[in-house]
Design a protein around this motif. Sequence first.
Motif, PDB file in Angstrom:
ATOM      1  N   GLY A 362      41.413   4.707  80.772  1.00  0.00           N
ATOM      2  CA  GLY A 362      42.763   5.144  80.423  1.00  0.00           C
ATOM      3  C   GLY A 362      42.820   6.423  79.625  1.00  0.00           C
ATOM      4  N   THR A 363      43.815   6.493  78.751  1.00  0.00           N
ATOM      5  CA  THR A 363      44.138   7.736  78.049  1.00  0.00           C
ATOM      6  C   THR A 363      43.164   8.067  76.932  1.00  0.00           C
ATOM      7  OG1 THR A 363      45.614   6.469  76.604  1.00  0.00           O
ATOM      8  CG2 THR A 363      46.583   7.510  78.543  1.00  0.00           C
ATOM      9  N   GLY A 364      42.440   7.075  76.429  1.00  0.00           N
ATOM     10  CA  GLY A 364      41.534   7.319  75.316  1.00  0.00           C
ATOM     11  C   GLY A 364      42.265   7.345  73.980  1.00  0.00           C
ATOM     12  N   ILE A 365      41.492   7.443  72.899  1.00  0.00           N
ATOM     13  CA  ILE A 365      42.044   7.419  71.542  1.00  0.00           C
ATOM     14  C   ILE A 365      41.678   8.724  70.848  1.00  0.00           C
ATOM     15  CG2 ILE A 365      42.078   6.193  69.328  1.00  0.00           C
ATOM     16  CD1 ILE A 365      41.110   3.705  70.846  1.00  0.00           C
ATOM     17  N   GLU A 408      34.067   3.191  71.190  1.00  0.00           N
ATOM     18  CA  GLU A 408      33.739   4.528  71.678  1.00  0.00           C
ATOM     19  C   GLU A 408      34.906   4.986  72.551  1.00  0.00           C
ATOM     20  OE1 GLU A 408      30.166   4.048  73.860  1.00  0.00           O
ATOM     21  OE2 GLU A 408      29.035   3.216  72.167  1.00  0.00           O
ATOM     22  N   SER A 409      35.359   6.229  72.341  1.00  0.00           N
ATOM     23  CA  SER A 409      36.515   6.687  73.109  1.00  0.00           C
ATOM     24  C   SER A 409      36.473   8.200  73.275  1.00  0.00           C
ATOM     25  CB  SER A 409      37.813   6.288  72.402  1.00  0.00           C
ATOM     26  OG  SER A 409      38.931   6.594  73.202  1.00  0.00           O
ATOM     27  N   GLU A 410      37.038   8.637  74.394  1.00  0.00           N
ATOM     28  CA  GLU A 410      37.157  10.060  74.673  1.00  0.00           C
ATOM     29  C   GLU A 410      38.512  10.292  75.327  1.00  0.00           C
ATOM     30  OE1 GLU A 410      34.769  13.666  77.000  1.00  0.00           O
ATOM     31  OE2 GLU A 410      33.866  11.664  76.815  1.00  0.00           O
ATOM     32  N   LEU A 411      39.260  11.221  74.761  1.00  0.00           N
ATOM     33  CA  LEU A 411      40.603  11.491  75.277  1.00  0.00           C
ATOM     34  C   LEU A 411      40.557  11.844  76.760  1.00  0.00           C
ATOM     35  CD1 LEU A 411      42.422  13.497  72.455  1.00  0.00           C
ATOM     36  CD2 LEU A 411      43.018  11.249  73.352  1.00  0.00           C
ATOM     37  N   GLY A 412      41.433  11.193  77.515  1.00  0.00           N
ATOM     38  CA  GLY A 412      41.542  11.455  78.937  1.00  0.00           C
ATOM     39  C   GLY A 412      40.514  10.751  79.796  1.00  0.00           C
ATOM     40  N   LYS A 413      39.536  10.093  79.187  1.00  0.00           N
ATOM     41  CA  LYS A 413      38.481   9.443  79.977  1.00  0.00           C
ATOM     42  C   LYS A 413      38.411   7.930  79.764  1.00  0.00           C
ATOM     43  CE  LYS A 413      35.457  13.438  80.577  1.00  0.00           C
ATOM     44  NZ  LYS A 413      34.064  13.950  80.472  1.00  0.00           N
ATOM     45  N   GLY A 414      38.872   7.452  78.626  1.00  0.00           N
ATOM     46  CA  GLY A 414      38.877   6.006  78.438  1.00  0.00           C
ATOM     47  C   GLY A 414      38.237   5.568  77.138  1.00  0.00           C
TER      48      GLY A 414
END
Length: 439
Positions: A362-365, A408-414
């Motif tokens: 999804g959008t990521g954090i 673990e999160s990356e904006l635009g990747k999940g």
Amino acid sequence: MAPVQDIFSENLEKSLQQLREKRPRILAVDDEQAMLNVHERILSDEYEIHTAISGAQGLEILEQNPDIELILSDQRMPVMSGTEFLNRSMAVNPNCVRIILTGYTDIKDLVDSINSGRVFQYITKPFEPDELRMNIRRGIDFFRKGRELQIAYEEIQRAYRHLRDTQDQLIRSEKMSMLGRLMSNVAHEIRNPISNINNAVKLFGMDWPQLKEFLAQLHKISDGGLSPEQVKRMMDELNIDSTVTDLDAAMGIIANSCELASEIVEDLRGFSRLDDKQFVDTDVNHQINRALKLLKSKFKHQVEFIKELGDVPPILGLPGPVAQALINIINNAGQAVLPQGNVLIRSYRNRQTVNIEIIDNGTGIAPDHLEKIFEYGFTTKKENEGTGLGLAISYDIVKKHNGEIQVESELGKGTTFRLLFPINKNSDDVIDVQTGSLR
């Protein structure tokens, strides 16, 4: 509602103020009335004085006045010496300060009493009034400092219990809030099996009269030697073969629908239960399936949930709260991938832990939000989508199981949430929720 720390500070200050305003009470024990009169003249301006002419009378006064803070006793008294009286007074009031007056040189008993903590200080006779006042003041100050620490400890205990109760209420409130958000979707899921049961019952209503008629006619003519051809003709006329087939199908529909409805109700009951009192063997895969069943209808046709559940041992856990934590995190993952996306739920063993990974595309954090997501009240959702409690409560639930949550999160990747639960090495162990001890 005032913050807990404000309530704690206010209650602590009120209790300490009451202690400071209270006039200290002293018990003076001496077998000479003249000496008791001296004590009263020297000390009565600052303290409330109780006097006793013997150790026995002193013990009675102590029992009647548990708020006495300091005992001043003569050592050489008939029947019961000062050290003996002070030793016995420990059973009546162990917390008050004890000062002994002595006028002779053999102080072995005094040394023993001082070393054992029963005597705070001794004063040799004759003494100066200022010396007595100073030592009494020092003893009262010592008592008050100890009492302040005790009051602070008691307030901390009360604040801790208040925090624990508040946290339990928050968990229950969030659980009921999530349950309310799920109910409209779950109601649709239950409506399907109920509708199937209703249709099957209607089918029964249409076909059963024909079958009853056939059985009734068969019974009437059975004594007349009805031929097989006649029976076959009657079955064809009443369409008995089709009726039996329809009734078999209806029975299957009813059985399957009842089982499905029971599973949905059981999953709801397992999630909403508020009576988890003990840690027991908990199958995390079962709790994952329960969470997905409850969330499936909410994200139907929008989110694809992919399961990769490994062969994992049980954890020592609270089934309801574990399901609640999983529902909160999986629900967040589902919302993050809307309107279309995938959520992977994986379970596996890693040495001494059972790990659950919830991975969305999804959008990521955002990085500046990542360190706040487990704080109570923090949320980036709309008002009708969340309370800001779900992740904070999930974090506390996992911590309560001596586990850990990694993100673990990356904006635009999940985003990936990883829950680590310690493996239950002894499946017979049961832990009490309140004490945390094995039973």
